[in-house]
Design an enzyme around this catalytic site. Structure first.
Site, PDB file in Angstrom:
ATOM      1  N   LYS A  19     -24.644 -59.857 -76.832  1.00 28.60           N
ATOM      2  CA  LYS A  19     -23.688 -59.378 -75.821  1.00 28.60           C
ATOM      3  C   LYS A  19     -24.318 -58.207 -75.077  1.00 28.60           C
ATOM      4  O   LYS A  19     -24.782 -57.254 -75.694  1.00 28.60           O
ATOM      5  CB  LYS A  19     -22.379 -58.922 -76.479  1.00 28.60           C
ATOM      6  CG  LYS A  19     -21.372 -58.319 -75.513  1.00 28.60           C
ATOM      7  CD  LYS A  19     -20.140 -57.816 -76.251  1.00 28.60           C
ATOM      8  CE  LYS A  19     -20.419 -56.585 -77.080  1.00 28.60           C
ATOM      9  NZ  LYS A  19     -20.703 -55.375 -76.224  1.00 28.60           N
ATOM     10  N   ASP A 154     -14.890 -55.631 -80.108  1.00 24.86           N
ATOM     11  CA  ASP A 154     -15.756 -56.488 -79.299  1.00 24.86           C
ATOM     12  C   ASP A 154     -15.630 -57.974 -79.636  1.00 24.86           C
ATOM     13  O   ASP A 154     -16.164 -58.813 -78.906  1.00 24.86           O
ATOM     14  CB  ASP A 154     -17.221 -56.079 -79.472  1.00 24.86           C
ATOM     15  CG  ASP A 154     -17.555 -54.798 -78.740  1.00 24.86           C
ATOM     16  OD1 ASP A 154     -16.705 -54.315 -77.964  1.00 24.86           O
ATOM     17  OD2 ASP A 154     -18.657 -54.267 -78.941  1.00 24.86           O
TER      18      ASP A 154
END
Length: 310
Positions: A19, A154
């Site tokens: 990410k 997240d």
């Protein structure tokens, strides 16, 4: 995302992509201490991989370059997000009368730990989706997001795996359709940094918000947009770990069109105009800095808005 070239011996393999925080604005802090963030996020087409297979009993195994940084025994293993996913999802399904049989989970840990590219969160998201597939189960999106948020701020965005904007503590998510794919380098000096320490070093926690342009910018237009945004954690991260500045400078000396630190570091990324330029930069950086982690990959393309997480 499912992975066509599966891990040998496993009936299902999912990739847990790195990410990348293209921008990260810290816009406030709640009374409970959680920081309010606004992030423009994309994902790489490479990362960790997780294998799934039915088993007579629950098993968890590891491989990959960075598997040595994850414990398999003792109290620390209880904090492994992949195992937390298994236990949380199994409990949720059994409450609904759905059987969740024993499973062998195998984590191929290819991404460095504590490196600002969401490895643990991506692993958790991939484990959630993979276990639902292996167990032949489905749950509504609200329950899926609730389980994901319990695992970390997240994790919900990692369920999407495509360019997006995340606000709040990670629960307010909007995909960014049409965001271009870029050849990309991810470089880490293999120095772990502490996210809580970096937030403590951040002096101003009410920075200006992340403002997106109207319409759909061109490919070059997106680079201009990124240059007008920030990663508010980069200055304190550089203060904590000076090697971040060295990585950023080294990337800047290549033909990257854009360079920034991702997340809380220490990973930095460079975006390139084409794969040949990226690959040449990877060769140079790997030769000049053999102790750094250098990953040549691509960022994913922004798809049209959708609700599924396949």
């Amino acid at each position: 995302m499912a992975h066509e070239d599966g891990i040998l011996g496993f009936s299902l393999t999912r990739i847990a992509p790195a990410k990348i925080n293209l921008a990260l604005h810290v816009v406030g802090q709640r009374a409970d201490g959680y920081h309010l963030l606004e992030s423009l996020v994309t994902f790489a087409d490479a990362g960790d991989r997780i294998g799934f297979s039915p088993s007579n009993e629950d098993r968890f195994t590891l491989s990959g370059r960075f598997s040595v940084d994850l414990p398999l025994t003792g109290d620390a293993i209880a904090g492994n997000l992949v195992l937390k996913v298994r236990d949380l999802l199994r409990a949720h399904l059994r409450e609904k009368g759905i059987e969740a049989a024993p499973v062998h989970l195998h984590l191929e840990k290819n991404l460095p730990v504590a490196s600002g590219i969401g490895g643990g969160s991506a692993d958790a998201a991939a484990a959630l989706l993979g276990l639902l597939g292996l167990w032949g189960a489905s749950i509504d999106s609200e329950d899926l997001q609730e389980i994901a948020l319990k695992l970390g701020a997240d994790v919900p965005m990692c369920l999407y795996g495509q360019p997006l904007i995340a606000r709040g503590i990670g629960e307010d998510i909007r995909t960014v359709s049409g965001f271009p794919s870029f050849p990309m380098l991810i470089v880490n000096p293999l120095k772990a940094v502490s996210t809580p320490v970096i937030f403590k070093l951040l002096r101003d926690k009410t920075k200006p918000p992340l403002l997106m342009p109207p319409g759909k910018p061109s490919r070059d237009g997106w680079i201009d947009v990124l240059k007008g945004l920030r990663n508010d954690l980069e200055p304190p991260a550089r203060e904590l770990e000076p090697d971040i500045a060295a990585v950023s400078k080294a990337l800047g000396l290549t033909d990257a069109v854009f360079v920034r630190m991702s997340g809380s570091g220490a990973s930095c990324f460079g975006l390139y105009g084409n794969a040949e330029t990226r690959d040449a930069a990877a060769t140079v950086l790997s030769r000049q800095h053999p102790n750094w982690y250098v990953l040549a990959c691509n960022s994913v393309h922004g798809e049209e808005d959708r609700d599924d997480r396949d």
